[in-house]
Design a protein around this motif. Sequence first.
Motif, PDB file in Angstrom:
ATOM      1  N   SER A   2      39.451  46.534  42.370  1.00  0.00           N
ATOM      2  CA  SER A   2      39.847  45.320  42.891  1.00  0.00           C
ATOM      3  C   SER A   2      41.554  45.482  43.091  1.00  0.00           C
ATOM      4  CB  SER A   2      39.852  44.254  41.803  1.00  0.00           C
ATOM      5  OG  SER A   2      40.529  44.642  40.688  1.00  0.00           O
ATOM      6  N   LEU A  34      40.385  29.471  40.745  1.00  0.00           N
ATOM      7  CA  LEU A  34      40.608  30.502  39.860  1.00  0.00           C
ATOM      8  C   LEU A  34      39.564  30.946  38.999  1.00  0.00           C
ATOM      9  CD1 LEU A  34      44.455  30.598  39.068  1.00  0.00           C
ATOM     10  CD2 LEU A  34      43.153  31.898  40.788  1.00  0.00           C
ATOM     11  N   ASP A  56      40.328  37.902  36.179  1.00  0.00           N
ATOM     12  CA  ASP A  56      41.546  38.593  35.488  1.00  0.00           C
ATOM     13  C   ASP A  56      42.645  37.365  35.139  1.00  0.00           C
ATOM     14  OD1 ASP A  56      40.963  41.263  35.282  1.00  0.00           O
ATOM     15  OD2 ASP A  56      41.264  41.544  37.299  1.00  0.00           O
ATOM     16  N   LYS A 108      48.611  40.146  40.623  1.00  0.00           N
ATOM     17  CA  LYS A 108      47.445  39.622  41.522  1.00  0.00           C
ATOM     18  C   LYS A 108      47.674  38.178  41.946  1.00  0.00           C
ATOM     19  CE  LYS A 108      43.041  40.650  40.954  1.00  0.00           C
ATOM     20  NZ  LYS A 108      41.509  40.987  40.414  1.00  0.00           N
ATOM     21  N   GLU A 133      37.385  33.894  38.875  1.00  0.00           N
ATOM     22  CA  GLU A 133      38.641  34.941  39.078  1.00  0.00           C
ATOM     23  C   GLU A 133      38.502  35.326  37.737  1.00  0.00           C
ATOM     24  OE1 GLU A 133      40.443  37.816  38.875  1.00  0.00           O
ATOM     25  OE2 GLU A 133      40.421  37.077  41.252  1.00  0.00           O
TER      26      GLU A 133
END
Length: 415
Positions: free
Chosen positions: A134, A20, A25, A42, A23
């Motif tokens: 996304s 992650l 978010d 997500k 990532e």
Amino acid sequence: MYENLIDTIERSTLSAFASLKDEGDVRAAITHWLYKQDMPFKFRNQELIDFWEESLNKFLHKNNTTLTQLKSNIRFPSHSNKFDFIDLFAGIGGFRLALQAQGGQCIFSSEWDNAAKKTYFQNYGKIPFGDINSFTGEGISEKELDHLIPNHQILAGGFPCQPFSNAGVSARSALGLAHGFECDTQGNLFHSIAKIAYVKQPDVVFMENVRNLISHDSGKTFEVIQNTMENLGDGVDNKHGYKFFYSVINSETVVPQRRVRCFMVCVRKDIWECRGDFIFPDFSGDPIPLREAIKETSPEEADSYTISDKLWQGHINRTQRNIARKTGFTAHVADLERPSNTIVARYGKDGKECLIPQNGKNPRKLTRNECRILFGYPQHFWYPEAKTPAYKQFGNSVVVPVVEKISQGIINYLE
């Protein structure tokens, strides 16, 4: 301490879940999860959710507190869950404030500007997810989108307006760039709204854009938007299109700013068949004078917003040239007995849209707090200390009392 909690969970998450680290978010997902812990969005990974649960409990125990206590200092939390809504292209949360005032609970938000995200978090305790593509872009199946976006009754969003505005069109044309639906970045973001509406089928889709949206490309752009919403579910079982209603509304009777915008309310057709047409509320009345927005500003604060001799002389020179050739902008001091002109995102550059006259000195720009008043944000609303980002964020915002009045009409209609 609430922000410390988020920092702690984020740090431990990125340490424990190396996948992650790239990532963007994670922090947004944590703040959404802290509001409604059965909705990981997500990151539908039970191991991750269990890890967050454990991290949360450790933090609360260590600091001898509760999550409710940590949330108690959030300026504008959701106090009711009468209905759920999502806040797309959220900016600084004008739609959110308006719908929360009607008893709504925001369960998902999205915004790609990092400075606006900070303002959003400071006021609502939640960080919006980033680029909506996304969630809706190429490669995202309808089934996946259905898992990524929570169920909701109202989808709200003022999708980016630059490709449709007069200024945006002329600038892009001059540079040989595409505009409207041909714009690959902002113009096609309406289709993200349409895709979510198709998959999630909310009761109402509530949108805002510039007035020029109606006339852009000889009306073809607006026709595409309307036809897309009305024909969204054609020929597909258990899918409905939306009856499309719109109104061009001037904010000058609810705030001291002349801001004309196109508002669209799309009612799912099975609901429309039962309830009939949606009627926009009335915004007639006397315009509110600009004087109302500036009356509490101290002379000391006003002085710090006074423009320089060089900038004021530049305004004078350009105004005279443009009047002579009958084209281009003009910069005059504002009439305090009338509403201000429209405040735009670039206002901080030179303030030409609204210059406040001052006796014996150059005019001044609006203060940040005066902008807050012109957009109808509440008194304790947090905004940046720096002037330029504050102007930009307000200039990109909806006028809250306008959205609130329409929101009230929507809820009355649905009830």
